[in-house]
Design a protein around this motif. Sequence first.
Motif, PDB file in Angstrom:
ATOM      1  N   THR A  45      -7.762   2.297  -0.446  1.00 36.94           N
ATOM      2  CA  THR A  45      -8.473   2.253   0.833  1.00 36.94           C
ATOM      3  C   THR A  45      -8.795   3.652   1.349  1.00 36.94           C
ATOM      4  O   THR A  45      -9.897   3.896   1.818  1.00 36.94           O
ATOM      5  N   HIS A  46      -7.827   4.586   1.277  1.00 34.34           N
ATOM      6  CA  HIS A  46      -8.076   5.933   1.785  1.00 34.34           C
ATOM      7  C   HIS A  46      -6.940   6.881   1.426  1.00 34.34           C
ATOM      8  O   HIS A  46      -5.910   6.460   0.891  1.00 34.34           O
ATOM      9  N   ALA A  47      -7.151   8.167   1.754  1.00 41.11           N
ATOM     10  CA  ALA A  47      -6.217   9.204   1.314  1.00 41.11           C
ATOM     11  C   ALA A  47      -5.142   9.525   2.354  1.00 41.11           C
ATOM     12  O   ALA A  47      -4.854  10.687   2.619  1.00 41.11           O
ATOM     13  N   GLY A  50       0.595   6.747   2.803  1.00 38.23           N
ATOM     14  CA  GLY A  50       1.095   5.418   2.464  1.00 38.23           C
ATOM     15  C   GLY A  50       0.196   4.623   1.536  1.00 38.23           C
ATOM     16  O   GLY A  50       0.549   3.513   1.132  1.00 38.23           O
ATOM     17  N   HIS A  51      -0.960   5.172   1.190  1.00 40.63           N
ATOM     18  CA  HIS A  51      -1.971   4.357   0.515  1.00 40.63           C
ATOM     19  C   HIS A  51      -2.358   4.794  -0.889  1.00 40.63           C
ATOM     20  O   HIS A  51      -3.019   4.053  -1.601  1.00 40.63           O
ATOM     21  N   TYR A  52      -2.007   6.024  -1.264  1.00 37.73           N
ATOM     22  CA  TYR A  52      -2.417   6.456  -2.614  1.00 37.73           C
ATOM     23  C   TYR A  52      -1.331   7.203  -3.370  1.00 37.73           C
ATOM     24  O   TYR A  52      -1.411   7.335  -4.588  1.00 37.73           O
ATOM     25  N   PRO A 144      -6.000  -2.536   6.387  1.00 34.33           N
ATOM     26  CA  PRO A 144      -4.700  -1.985   6.801  1.00 34.33           C
ATOM     27  C   PRO A 144      -4.806  -0.909   7.875  1.00 34.33           C
ATOM     28  O   PRO A 144      -3.873  -0.734   8.655  1.00 34.33           O
ATOM     29  N   ASP A 145      -5.914  -0.184   7.903  1.00 30.89           N
ATOM     30  CA  ASP A 145      -6.084   0.877   8.897  1.00 30.89           C
ATOM     31  C   ASP A 145      -7.480   0.838   9.488  1.00 30.89           C
ATOM     32  O   ASP A 145      -8.468   0.827   8.752  1.00 30.89           O
ATOM     33  N   ILE A 146      -7.541   0.861  10.808  1.00 26.87           N
ATOM     34  CA  ILE A 146      -8.822   1.010  11.518  1.00 26.87           C
ATOM     35  C   ILE A 146      -8.461   1.602  12.876  1.00 26.87           C
ATOM     36  O   ILE A 146      -7.385   1.327  13.412  1.00 26.87           O
ATOM     37  N   ILE A 212      -0.502  -6.761   9.369  1.00 20.88           N
ATOM     38  CA  ILE A 212       0.120  -6.050   8.241  1.00 20.88           C
ATOM     39  C   ILE A 212       0.294  -4.582   8.615  1.00 20.88           C
ATOM     40  O   ILE A 212      -0.135  -4.149   9.684  1.00 20.88           O
ATOM     41  N   HIS A 213       0.910  -3.803   7.689  1.00 21.88           N
ATOM     42  CA  HIS A 213       0.951  -2.348   7.839  1.00 21.88           C
ATOM     43  C   HIS A 213       1.740  -1.964   9.093  1.00 21.88           C
ATOM     44  O   HIS A 213       1.358  -1.084   9.854  1.00 21.88           O
ATOM     45  N   LEU A 214       2.866  -2.629   9.331  1.00 17.93           N
ATOM     46  CA  LEU A 214       3.665  -2.375  10.533  1.00 17.93           C
ATOM     47  C   LEU A 214       4.460  -1.073  10.396  1.00 17.93           C
ATOM     48  O   LEU A 214       5.154  -0.873   9.403  1.00 17.93           O
TER      49      LEU A 214
END
Length: 247
Positions: A45-47, A50-52, A144-146, A212-214
């Motif tokens: 999703t992005h850098a 927690g995501h990559y 997950p992120d916005i 999600i993503h708490l």
Amino acid sequence: MVSSIAIIDPRSGLAWMFDATPDFAKQYNIITKEHGARLAGIFLTHAHIGHYTGLMHLGREVMGAKNIAVYAMPRMKMFLEKNGPWKQLVSLKNIHITPIKDKKEILLARDLIVEPFLVPHRDEFSETVGYNIMGPNESLIYIPDIDKWDRWEHDIRFWVESNSYALLDGTFYYDGEVPNRNMSEIPHPFIIESMNYFEDLLDRNQKKIFFIHLNHTNPAIQKNSAASKNIIKNGFNTARKGMKFFF
Ligand SMILES: [Zn+2]
Ligand SMILES: [Zn+2]
């Protein structure tokens, strides 16, 4: 564990992960050991950390993976190719980066489609996308992120209505949750805000929503907290480890 989802196609035994989290090793084991599937690819999703960063497990010193398909947007792809230690994963062919585009669908099987879409987020190093996963019968959106729902060019409520499941940013429950931090610097739709935002949806649409993503500060992490109970009472859900959605 840090939020991540995977699709498993029981017909082919192939699996695709969404985000490579710091808990990648455990999540990889769930897919391969518990479900007996083979990891075919990873959608990023992005850098943000927690995501990559879980990609490091694919490297020579750990799994020594061979050409795992990593699906990434243009800036994300460049970020991995230009910066160590990630660029070594590319040069040693542990991963093969497949470029993806906003709203351009990727066919995983004849009736299994993934489509990335841009969302507004703190884009220091990369774009941020969510994903629409479309199976033979059902579809799911993963965001997950916005930053905030009303900063998006699309109406999330319409997207909830037109999909079967919506896994949405539930990082924080309320403003002020993180002590000594100005939370406007790390914008997310607070769960409290989201529940208001989705208040007018029909019950059957509200119940498609799983937060999600708490963050570790989020009281809804605890199943029996007042926050968790309030989410249920309002007709929404909190995603928990091991949940399954059928397509
Ligand atoms: Zn982020
Ligand atoms: Zn995040």
